[in-house]
Design an enzyme around this catalytic site. Structure first.
Site, mmCIF file in Angstrom:
data_model
loop_
_atom_site.group_PDB
_atom_site.id
_atom_site.type_symbol
_atom_site.label_atom_id
_atom_site.label_comp_id
_atom_site.label_asym_id
_atom_site.label_seq_id
_atom_site.Cartn_x
_atom_site.Cartn_y
_atom_site.Cartn_z
ATOM 1 N N GLU A 256 0.828 -1.206 0.000
ATOM 2 C CA GLU A 256 0.000 0.000 0.000
ATOM 3 C C GLU A 256 0.863 1.258 0.000
ATOM 4 O OE1 GLU A 256 -2.768 -0.644 3.245
ATOM 5 O OE2 GLU A 256 -3.867 -2.141 2.055
ATOM 6 N N GLU B 108 -1.518 -10.077 -6.095
ATOM 7 C CA GLU B 108 -1.477 -10.806 -7.359
ATOM 8 C C GLU B 108 -0.641 -10.050 -8.392
ATOM 9 O OE1 GLU B 108 -4.045 -10.043 -5.512
ATOM 10 O OE2 GLU B 108 -5.681 -11.488 -5.669
#
Ligand code: THU
Length: 137
Positions: A44, A55
């Site tokens: 993040e 992913e």
């Protein structure tokens, strides 16, 4: 590598997530057609919209290690409870890219964060009628 081993790597990768804002750790492990494995985790950012998913992180590693056209099987694990973490819409699109490159209906194992539930999907089921590189041929 069997399903449990691949998922164990995804769970381990979730431990390396950088998710101070959502506190939702996700890990991903991708196995190539030749049995190579790479992992990734969500990362993040203080500018929230710039965060990347586990992913996508693992797909980037796969691109460099063995090429997107070798992606064969993916394991994803996220959160802490019994709810299964399936790839978000953007990640489904990214997996579809690799799937169409390889001509493989990539298998995706999805686990709850506590490991109590694992579901198995094919990318064709997660993003039916998707738009991919095949459309641009
Ligand atoms: N996240 C992933 O890494 N993969 C997904 O498929 C679902 C969501 C991350 C993004 C964000 O860092 C956190 O989980 C909460 O949405």
């Amino acid at each position: 590598m069997n399903d449990d081993e691949l998922m164990a790597l995804a769970r381990q990768a979730a431990g390396r997530a950088y998710a101070p804002y959502s506190k939702f750790n996700v890990g991903c492990a991708i196995e190539s057609a030749d049995g190579d494995v790479v992992t990734g985790a969500n990362m993040e950012n203080a500018c929230y919209r710039l965060g990347i998913c586990a992913e996508q992180s693992a797909l980037t590693a796969a691109q460099h290690r063995f090429g997107l056209d070798k992606v064969a099987r993916i394991a994803v694990s996220g959160g802490e409870g019994p709810m299964v973490c399936t790839p978000c819409g953007g990640c489904r699109q990214a997996i579809l890219e690799a799937a169409q490159l390889s001509g493989r209906d990539v298998e995706i194992l999805c686990s709850s964060g506590d490991g109590s539930v694992v579901e198995r999907y094919r990318i064709s089921a997660l993003i039916p009628h998707g738009f991919g590189p095949a459309n641009l041929d």
